[in-house]
Motif scaffolding. Structure first.
Motif, mmCIF file in Angstrom:
data_model
loop_
_atom_site.group_PDB
_atom_site.id
_atom_site.type_symbol
_atom_site.label_atom_id
_atom_site.label_comp_id
_atom_site.label_asym_id
_atom_site.label_seq_id
_atom_site.Cartn_x
_atom_site.Cartn_y
_atom_site.Cartn_z
ATOM 1 N N GLU A 168 18.628 -47.504 -49.645
ATOM 2 C CA GLU A 168 19.795 -48.199 -50.207
ATOM 3 C C GLU A 168 20.000 -47.760 -51.642
ATOM 4 O O GLU A 168 19.032 -47.504 -52.354
ATOM 5 C CB GLU A 168 19.549 -49.704 -50.208
ATOM 6 N N LEU A 193 22.572 -46.809 -47.185
ATOM 7 C CA LEU A 193 23.487 -47.937 -47.389
ATOM 8 C C LEU A 193 23.929 -47.913 -48.845
ATOM 9 O O LEU A 193 23.092 -48.029 -49.752
ATOM 10 C CB LEU A 193 22.793 -49.269 -47.084
ATOM 11 N N THR A 244 30.012 -46.778 -41.511
ATOM 12 C CA THR A 244 30.265 -48.147 -41.034
ATOM 13 C C THR A 244 30.323 -49.134 -42.189
ATOM 14 O O THR A 244 29.620 -48.993 -43.177
ATOM 15 C CB THR A 244 29.189 -48.604 -40.025
ATOM 16 N N ASP A 245 31.192 -50.110 -42.003
ATOM 17 C CA ASP A 245 31.392 -51.152 -43.011
ATOM 18 C C ASP A 245 30.458 -52.300 -42.649
ATOM 19 O O ASP A 245 30.691 -53.011 -41.677
ATOM 20 C CB ASP A 245 32.863 -51.607 -42.931
ATOM 21 N N GLU A 246 29.390 -52.449 -43.391
ATOM 22 C CA GLU A 246 28.425 -53.504 -43.096
ATOM 23 C C GLU A 246 28.588 -54.630 -44.116
ATOM 24 O O GLU A 246 29.196 -54.438 -45.169
ATOM 25 C CB GLU A 246 26.995 -52.952 -43.156
ATOM 26 N N ALA A 247 27.969 -55.761 -43.829
ATOM 27 C CA ALA A 247 28.113 -56.921 -44.718
ATOM 28 C C ALA A 247 27.636 -56.590 -46.139
ATOM 29 O O ALA A 247 28.203 -57.054 -47.116
ATOM 30 C CB ALA A 247 27.313 -58.088 -44.156
ATOM 31 N N ARG A 248 26.604 -55.738 -46.253
ATOM 32 C CA ARG A 248 26.039 -55.469 -47.584
ATOM 33 C C ARG A 248 26.542 -54.174 -48.203
ATOM 34 O O ARG A 248 26.074 -53.761 -49.258
ATOM 35 C CB ARG A 248 24.511 -55.449 -47.497
ATOM 36 N N ARG A 266 27.515 -48.015 -44.810
ATOM 37 C CA ARG A 266 26.389 -47.175 -44.359
ATOM 38 C C ARG A 266 26.923 -45.815 -43.937
ATOM 39 O O ARG A 266 27.923 -45.710 -43.231
ATOM 40 C CB ARG A 266 25.668 -47.834 -43.181
#
Ligand code: EPU
Length: 424
Positions: free
Chosen positions: A16, A254, A278-282, A285
């Protein structure tokens, strides 16, 4: 002098990464603080970069109080006392972006003297649109001894059509118009997220700016502005640079809290190549099987087109993707110098005016290379991650203008890279 040494070839970036506030947002935000006659302005999430130190000094040169609390990444500006109307050459000459102080100083003082920006490695970068816009608002502009001298006891609202949606001209004119008499309309305005961030701060300071992020900006002049508290928007170019780094290295990274909307043009091209985004909550990615990526054609354009500030890094990605990719640079006329340096690493490419053909997938080898501008420095370091053997990247003053702890962040993702003293 320092340089970066990268042991490349087998790097797979994973993990990350945290992104800073945007350099290209904070510089105009700092210029906007000049406008506040009452109270202090606090900017938070400020990136610790040499360009920010330079802009702080430009503003201090106007006799304005600027305190940079680096531990908390906060700058407090107090411009409530009498200010000078001449931006010092010593600092203005170090950074072209200092020209955005012209509009605010003129609007506040009725008079401004700012050094004419000098040459630049990525293009000729004239400031005619800034000056024409101010003239349309009633300013008398002359040039003397390398300085631009602008005078207007009170700027007048005007209808301004920009021949090109220049970021800096839009910012300069938007700031000047906040204290003008009446309404200013800027058509064909720049729509970059950094414009939206500037309008947000100006409105918190008491300005009336509408339409930021669209091609028509409307600014209703007010008599006085006051200090405000503002978080600098995230750096979409730093975020994009790590997205490309992940794609080049078979990575899985991420990019924390990255803003999908701001990176949409880049994401669309990464996906076209076959990169998983991809659009992740945090955050966003980015995952790639680099060997399976496909070549693409990219054309840089003003936002929401593909950003010129991602062009160099993206060509480094094109270099590792099998087949012929094409990069067309329409914003700056001399922004392919990194490709000449990458040739030293074994890149096969041809440049014809604004078009570069990249014959990718032929393998890069480590070499000693020199940064030619800020984004070129990032592109060369990313190339070093995938090149076989050792790459040394010199002239890091370019890197330090726009990337905070770049090598440390890459180490955190698994790269073997260090910064050492001495010439490359
Ligand atoms: N232009 C003119 N006349 C003008 C102003 C601009 O012809 O009066 C031309 C320029 O020569 C250039 C094009 O318009 O060909 C775009 O220039 P723009 O004014 O939009 O760029 P800028 O405001 O000088 C900012 C960023 C740059 C970024 C460009 C384009 C800041 C501090 N700088 O520059 O960032 O490339 O917008 O998006 O915001 C970087 O971060 O590496 C960088 C160079």
């Amino acid at each position: 002098m320092e340089h970066i040494i990268i042991e490349g070839g087998n790097t797979r970036l994973q993990g990350e990464v945290v992104i800073e506030g945007a350099k290209n947002a904070v510089l105009p935000l700092l210029a906007a603080t000049i406008l506040a006659k009452d109270g202090q302005t606090i900017l938070r999430n400020v990136p610790i970069l040499s360009d920010v130190f330079t802009m702080n000094n430009v503003i201090r040169g106007l006799d304005i109080d600027v305190v940079f609390d680096e531990n908390n990444k906060e700058i407090t500006v107090d411009a409530s006392n009498y200010i000078l109307d001449k931006a010092p050459y010593e600092y203005v000459s170090q950074m072209r972006a200092s020209i955005v102080v012209l509009g605010p100083i003129l609007a506040r003082c009725g008079h401004a003297t700012v050094s004419m920006p000098g040459g630049c490695s990525i293009g000729s970068r004239p400031i005619d649109l800034h000056l024409k816009g101010l003239e349309a608002m009633g300013a008398k502009i002359t040039q003397s001894g390398g300085d631009i001298i602008a005078k207007a006891s009170k700027l007048q609202g005007a209808n301004i059509y920009l021949d090109f949606p220049s970021v800096g001209a839009t910012q300069n004119l938007m700031m000047a118009a906040t204290l003008a008499e009446g309404k200013t309309v800027i058509e064909n305005a720049a729509r970059e997220p950094e414009i939206v961030d500037l309008a947000l701060l100006l409105n918190k300071m008491g300005a009336i700016v509408k339409g930021a992020g669209t091609e028509t900006l409307t600014i209703q002049g007010v008599n006085r502005l006051h200090g405000a508290d503002h978080d600098v928007v995230q750096d979409r170019i730093e975020a994009g640079t790590f997205m490309v780094a992940a794609a080049m290295t078979n990575g899985d990274v991420l990019i924390k809290d990255a803003i999908w909307e701001h990176n949409r043009p880049l994401i669309s091209k990464l996906r076209e190549m076959g990169v998983e985004v991809t659009d992740e909550a945090r955050g966003i990615r980015v995952k790639a099987d680099t060997a399976s990526l496909k070549p693409v054609t990219v054309k840089t354009l003003p936002h929401p087109g593909f950003p010129t500030d991602m062009q160099a890094q993206f060509t480094a990605l094109m270099a590792v993707v099998d087949g012929e990719s094409t990069m067309i640079e329409t914003v700056f006329e001399n922004r392919f110098q990194h490709l000449e340096e990458m040739r030293r690493m074994g890149l096969h490419s041809e440049i014809l005016r604004e078009t570069a053909m990249i014959h990718g997938g032929q393998g890069l080898q480590g070499a000693t290379v020199m940064s030619t501008d800020l984004r070129a420095s990032a592109a060369l370091i990313l190339s070093g991650l995938v090149a076989k053997g050792q790459t040394k990247v010199g002239k890091l003053t370019h890197l330090d203008r726009g990337y905070y702890q770049f090598n440390e962040k890459l180490v955190g993702l698994g790269a073997t890279i260090k910064r050492v003293k001495g010439d490359a």
